[in-house]
Design an enzyme around this catalytic site. Structure first.
Site, PDB file in Angstrom:
ATOM      1  N   GLY A 131       9.492   2.020 -12.840  1.00 32.01           N
ATOM      2  CA  GLY A 131       8.695   3.241 -12.095  1.00 32.01           C
ATOM      3  C   GLY A 131       7.142   3.115 -11.678  1.00 32.01           C
ATOM      4  N   GLU A 363       6.323   9.986  -6.193  1.00 30.24           N
ATOM      5  CA  GLU A 363       4.974   9.188  -5.520  1.00 30.24           C
ATOM      6  C   GLU A 363       3.790   8.929  -6.280  1.00 30.24           C
ATOM      7  OE1 GLU A 363       4.746   9.681  -1.399  1.00 30.24           O
ATOM      8  OE2 GLU A 363       6.967  11.010  -1.142  1.00 30.24           O
TER       9      GLU A 363
HETATM   10  N1  CAA Z   1      -2.670  -0.397   0.096  1.00 33.49           N
HETATM   11  C1  CAA Z   1      -2.499  -1.587   0.151  1.00 33.49           C
HETATM   12  N2  CAA Z   1      -2.550  -2.561  -0.526  1.00 33.49           N
HETATM   13  C2  CAA Z   1      -2.486  -1.903  -2.120  1.00 33.49           C
HETATM   14  C3  CAA Z   1      -2.824  -0.782  -2.298  1.00 33.49           C
HETATM   15  C4  CAA Z   1      -2.881   0.260  -1.286  1.00 33.49           C
HETATM   16  N3  CAA Z   1      -3.108   1.573  -1.366  1.00 33.49           N
HETATM   17  N4  CAA Z   1      -3.028  -0.808  -3.457  1.00 33.49           N
HETATM   18  C5  CAA Z   1      -2.958  -1.914  -4.052  1.00 33.49           C
HETATM   19  N5  CAA Z   1      -2.846  -2.734  -3.065  1.00 33.49           N
HETATM   20  C6  CAA Z   1      -2.648  -4.224  -3.116  1.00 33.49           C
HETATM   21  C7  CAA Z   1      -4.175  -4.933  -3.899  1.00 33.49           C
HETATM   22  O1  CAA Z   1      -5.071  -4.985  -3.070  1.00 33.49           O
HETATM   23  C8  CAA Z   1      -3.222  -5.989  -4.524  1.00 33.49           C
HETATM   24  O2  CAA Z   1      -3.270  -7.065  -3.614  1.00 33.49           O
HETATM   25  P1  CAA Z   1      -3.786  -8.529  -3.733  1.00 33.49           P
HETATM   26  O3  CAA Z   1      -3.314  -9.189  -5.009  1.00 33.49           O
HETATM   27  O4  CAA Z   1      -3.945  -9.338  -2.494  1.00 33.49           O
HETATM   28  O5  CAA Z   1      -5.344  -8.367  -4.299  1.00 33.49           O
HETATM   29  C9  CAA Z   1      -1.752  -5.831  -4.774  1.00 33.49           C
HETATM   30  O6  CAA Z   1      -1.595  -4.651  -3.876  1.00 33.49           O
HETATM   31  C10 CAA Z   1      -1.538  -5.344  -6.109  1.00 33.49           C
HETATM   32  O7  CAA Z   1      -2.374  -4.133  -6.560  1.00 33.49           O
HETATM   33  P2  CAA Z   1      -2.566  -3.850  -7.994  1.00 33.49           P
HETATM   34  O8  CAA Z   1      -2.887  -5.045  -8.851  1.00 33.49           O
HETATM   35  O9  CAA Z   1      -3.566  -2.843  -7.982  1.00 33.49           O
HETATM   36  O10 CAA Z   1      -1.288  -3.430  -8.295  1.00 33.49           O
HETATM   37  P3  CAA Z   1      -0.473  -2.890  -9.898  1.00 33.49           P
HETATM   38  O11 CAA Z   1       0.721  -3.549 -10.320  1.00 33.49           O
HETATM   39  O12 CAA Z   1      -1.664  -2.980 -10.839  1.00 33.49           O
HETATM   40  O13 CAA Z   1      -0.192  -1.265  -9.528  1.00 33.49           O
HETATM   41  C11 CAA Z   1      -0.084   0.986  -9.290  1.00 33.49           C
HETATM   42  C12 CAA Z   1      -0.947  -0.401  -9.142  1.00 33.49           C
HETATM   43  C13 CAA Z   1      -1.216   1.904  -8.589  1.00 33.49           C
HETATM   44  C14 CAA Z   1       0.039   1.309 -10.713  1.00 33.49           C
HETATM   45  C15 CAA Z   1       0.983   0.875  -8.325  1.00 33.49           C
HETATM   46  O14 CAA Z   1       1.949   0.275  -8.945  1.00 33.49           O
HETATM   47  C16 CAA Z   1       1.545   2.534  -8.211  1.00 33.49           C
HETATM   48  O15 CAA Z   1       1.160   3.107  -7.246  1.00 33.49           O
HETATM   49  N6  CAA Z   1       2.551   2.779  -9.151  1.00 33.49           N
HETATM   50  C17 CAA Z   1       3.353   3.992  -8.962  1.00 33.49           C
HETATM   51  C18 CAA Z   1       4.567   3.934  -7.943  1.00 33.49           C
HETATM   52  C19 CAA Z   1       4.985   5.093  -7.367  1.00 33.49           C
HETATM   53  O16 CAA Z   1       4.174   5.968  -6.582  1.00 33.49           O
HETATM   54  N7  CAA Z   1       6.370   5.169  -7.273  1.00 33.49           N
HETATM   55  C20 CAA Z   1       6.705   6.292  -6.340  1.00 33.49           C
HETATM   56  C21 CAA Z   1       8.169   6.129  -5.949  1.00 33.49           C
HETATM   57  S1  CAA Z   1       8.648   6.518  -4.467  1.00 33.49           S
HETATM   58  C22 CAA Z   1       9.065   8.267  -4.692  1.00 33.49           C
HETATM   59  O17 CAA Z   1       8.631   8.896  -5.744  1.00 33.49           O
HETATM   60  C23 CAA Z   1       9.556   8.866  -3.481  1.00 33.49           C
HETATM   61  C24 CAA Z   1      10.201   9.946  -3.675  1.00 33.49           C
HETATM   62  O18 CAA Z   1      11.340  10.311  -4.637  1.00 33.49           O
HETATM   63  C25 CAA Z   1       9.767  11.333  -3.007  1.00 33.49           C
END
Ligand code: CAA
Length: 382
Positions: A131, A363
């Protein structure tokens, strides 16, 4: 700095508000009580061009900007949060990544009908074990000649059962972490793709939330969105825009709760005077209105940065965090101001409170928004 919406933005706002009041709002209670997907409302949004607002006219979009989209989405969500999330998923989570990362052929085939509302879109990232930690997803894509074969189960997919076009995030190899994640466009009816459990939810009960099951589902290479391993970045880019949409949904819910409270506290008399004649009540209304306006400004700022092509990751997270917590606080206060009546289904405020909760979860939970905001604070050169 100009805090005014443009004439075009005001025109769309007025049109969306009128539609929301006349068509969408009268159906909201029924959709909630019966858990019915707002298909009729989707048709109305499509007929009025509200499903393609921030997209090029070449693909049947309205050629407007993201600010205009969130302005309209707030109005629709004020009338019905289930319809709001359906519009938001269609626009921010399905159409936006197709427009940004799709090939010309994919845009003609999948984006254009989504923008016209001829098809419905969905975004499928989450899984039972993935998630918040989205990069740990396990749904597998195995390359086989010119195809990929998908196997795995996805969860909490909004527009789940009613979508035609699904953006599905898979991994080529879980050992690769986020670098293995690859996105595919999957059509409903593709052999090997079926539906699992329908979620019964606390709020946004008209929205369709399903589990998707892929069992040897063969997808042609031409339906890969972006390149192999680009999926995580596509997913995160998408959520940056999506979170501004959820802020709009939350603000719509909060505004509805405030509107209901303003009316009720002026009508309801206790101790010989309207509730609102008590300063404690009037000050509560003042705090509700102030938080909503602050949330709205954060939302406009994030949307405006997106329109200008500037980084809006942190601004979107701030807007979503503040707007969703405002929606929860304002709607809970609205129930309190309505007293015993507010706790019954005779008044809409209990629905607003139930609907508000999800905006703190999907999200990216409020905790995820705090991760995103604080990471940027801690790493940004000052
Ligand atoms: N845009 C582009 N690239 C991005 C980015 C962004 N906003 N954020 C991170 N990245 C890239 C990073 O630059 C990194 O790339 P490199 O390896 O090339 O440097 C890569 O992605 C990995 O980034 P992180 O190390 O920051 O990733 P992480 O594993 O630590 O995760 C997190 C960070 C913010 C916790 C992320 O996993 C996250 O947002 N989790 C929540 C997921 C979510 O929101 N799910 C919702 C589901 S959809 C939904 O809910 C729809 C619905 O029902 C309405």
């Amino acid at each position: 700095m100009d805090f005014k919406l443009s004439d075009d933005q005001l025109m769309i706002q007025e049109m969306a508000r009128d539609l929301a009041n006349k068509v969408i709002m009268p159906r909201a209670d029924h959709l909630d009580k019966t858990g019915t997907f707002p298909m009729e409302n989707v048709k109305v949004l499509a007929e009025n061009g509200l499903l393609g607002i921030p997209f090029p006219e070449a693909y049947n979009g309205a050629g407007a900007d993201y600010v205009t989209y969130v302005v309209a989405l707030e109005e629709i969500s004020r009338a019905c949060a289930s319809t709001g999330v359906t519009m938001s998923v269609q626009t921010s989570l399905a159409s936006a990544p197709l427009n940004m990362f799709g090939t010309e052929e994919q845009k003609r085939k999948y984006l254009a009908p989504l923008l016209e509302g001829k098809t419905i879109g969905a975004y499928s990232l989450s899984e039972a074990g993935a998630g918040t930690d989205a990069a740990s997803l396990k749904c597998r894509a195995v390359k086989d000649g010119d195809d990929y074969v998908l196997t795995g189960t996805k969860m909490w997919v909004s527009n789940g059962f009613y979508a035609d076009t699904y953006l599905v995030y898979t991994t080529l190899d879980p050992e690769l972490g986020h670098k293995g994640i690859t996105a595919f466009i999957v059509e409903k009816g593709t052999p090997g793709f079926t539906f699992g459990k329908k979620e019964e939810k606390l709020g946004i009960r008209g929205s369709s939330t399903y589990e998707l099951i892929f069992d040897g589902c063969r997808i042609p290479k031409s339906n890969r969105l972006g390149y192999e391993g680009q999926g995580f970045k596509i997913a995160m880019w998408t959520l940056d825009g999506g979170r501004i949409g959820i802020a709009a949904q939350a603000i719509g819910i909060a505004q509805a709760a405030l509107d209901a409270s303003v009316s009720y506290t002026q009508e309801r008399k206790q101790f010989g005077k309207p509730l609102a004649a008590n300063q404690a009540i009037a000050f509560t209304l003042a705090e509700m209105a102030t938080d909503i306006e602050a949330a709205r400004l954060l939302m406009y700022r994030a949307a405006s940065l997106k329109d200008q092509g500037q980084n809006h990751t942190q601004a979107a997270a701030m807007a979503k965090l503040f707007a969703s917590e405002t929606a929860m606080w304002v709607s809970t206060k609205a129930v309190q101001l309505h007293g015993g009546y507010g706790y019954t289904t005779d008044y809409p405020v209990e629905r607003f409170m139930r609907d508000a909760k999800i905006t703190e979860i999907y999200e990216g939970t409020s905790e995820v928004q705090r991760i995103v905001i604080s990471r940027q604070e801690l790493t940004e050169a000052r």
